[in-house]
Design a protein around this motif. Sequence first.
Motif, PDB file in Angstrom:
ATOM      1  N   HIS A 137     -49.749 -75.678 -51.823  1.00 39.65           N
ATOM      2  CA  HIS A 137     -49.391 -75.467 -53.348  1.00 39.65           C
ATOM      3  C   HIS A 137     -49.055 -77.523 -53.974  1.00 39.65           C
ATOM      4  O   HIS A 137     -49.246 -77.493 -55.294  1.00 39.65           O
ATOM      5  N   HIS A 143     -49.890 -77.405 -60.390  1.00 39.78           N
ATOM      6  CA  HIS A 143     -49.814 -76.850 -62.265  1.00 39.78           C
ATOM      7  C   HIS A 143     -49.670 -75.637 -62.178  1.00 39.78           C
ATOM      8  O   HIS A 143     -49.582 -74.820 -62.853  1.00 39.78           O
ATOM      9  N   TRP A 144     -49.951 -74.756 -61.265  1.00 38.45           N
ATOM     10  CA  TRP A 144     -49.695 -73.435 -60.993  1.00 38.45           C
ATOM     11  C   TRP A 144     -48.786 -73.200 -60.343  1.00 38.45           C
ATOM     12  O   TRP A 144     -47.975 -73.876 -59.197  1.00 38.45           O
ATOM     13  N   ASP A 145     -47.587 -71.936 -60.381  1.00 36.76           N
ATOM     14  CA  ASP A 145     -46.469 -71.531 -59.654  1.00 36.76           C
ATOM     15  C   ASP A 145     -47.088 -70.384 -58.841  1.00 36.76           C
ATOM     16  O   ASP A 145     -47.428 -69.850 -58.480  1.00 36.76           O
ATOM     17  N   ASP A 147     -44.896 -69.055 -57.166  1.00 36.77           N
ATOM     18  CA  ASP A 147     -44.742 -67.411 -56.670  1.00 36.77           C
ATOM     19  C   ASP A 147     -44.846 -66.981 -58.294  1.00 36.77           C
ATOM     20  O   ASP A 147     -44.500 -65.709 -57.832  1.00 36.77           O
ATOM     21  N   GLY A 148     -45.913 -67.665 -58.205  1.00 36.81           N
ATOM     22  CA  GLY A 148     -46.761 -66.436 -58.979  1.00 36.81           C
ATOM     23  C   GLY A 148     -47.307 -65.524 -58.641  1.00 36.81           C
ATOM     24  O   GLY A 148     -47.847 -65.345 -57.537  1.00 36.81           O
ATOM     25  N   LYS A 151     -52.719 -66.712 -58.215  1.00 38.19           N
ATOM     26  CA  LYS A 151     -52.856 -68.052 -57.927  1.00 38.19           C
ATOM     27  C   LYS A 151     -54.455 -68.001 -57.910  1.00 38.19           C
ATOM     28  O   LYS A 151     -54.919 -67.249 -58.423  1.00 38.19           O
TER      29      LYS A 151
END
Length: 281
Positions: A137, A143-145, A147-148, A151
């Motif tokens: 990550h 810049h992505w979450d 734990d979101g 993906k």
Amino acid sequence: MYPGSALGEFLRSRRARLRPEDVGLSPGRRHRRVSGLRREELAPLAGVSVGYYTRLEQGQGPNVSAEVLDAIARVLRLDDDERDHLHRLARAARARERVRPERLRPGIKLMVDSFTEVPAMAVGRRGDVLAWNRLAHALLAPHWDFDGAEKPNFVRVDFLETGFARELYVDWEQKARDDIAYLEGSLSRFPGDEGLAALVEELSALSPEFRAMRAEHPVANCASISRGYRHPEVGVMTLTSELLRTPDDEGQGVAVFQAEPGSPSSERLRRLAGLVAATAR
């Protein structure tokens, strides 16, 4: 795209890059209407009729034998990866079955989580990140979450978030071509995957770079690739990614990124791991 069309487009792209002199023929007239080798020049060299080869390029040769494909590959001077791709495309032209939805196996998730000192992620046949560890990550999409529920798809990121991707990859153009080769390999193996076809249509509509590069029909073995990465906190690293395919071979794989032991990249990767560990506390 209909699988037979993909086979024909690939054959035409490889025929166009050859000249008569490349296969021992006289160049003939100075001004040729067709760039590259003509069908009537290629077919006899492969031991098939011009009509048969023409039908093959038109996607109308579903029962072509492995021997004929190998003969065509020899005349077209395909390398091993391109020859394997040609065989997969021919099989795809015969296939009609739908593929099962892609689901991450719990064991694959555990495998990814077990890597704590190097980036690792599970990747689907469409380029979706199915699972990743914190190092992957931090390296590939901070810049992505993390734990979101949603993906990233690494092909979408590379072609639709080009500002980020061009900064991340030292050689973005090669990475982009490798992305297309990855998708083309999946298309040849899973021609019934409607989501995969939809992704290609989406990228073709939204990215001029994708359209132009895909027209070249890049083919590559994506199992082991060395690539340069720029990270804003630790600098440039050269990492080799090894793609480990799952035993059931449904298009999923686990990508593990490693640096040469004792190299500056190894030290920078170690520093990145320390930063990630400190942030996660």
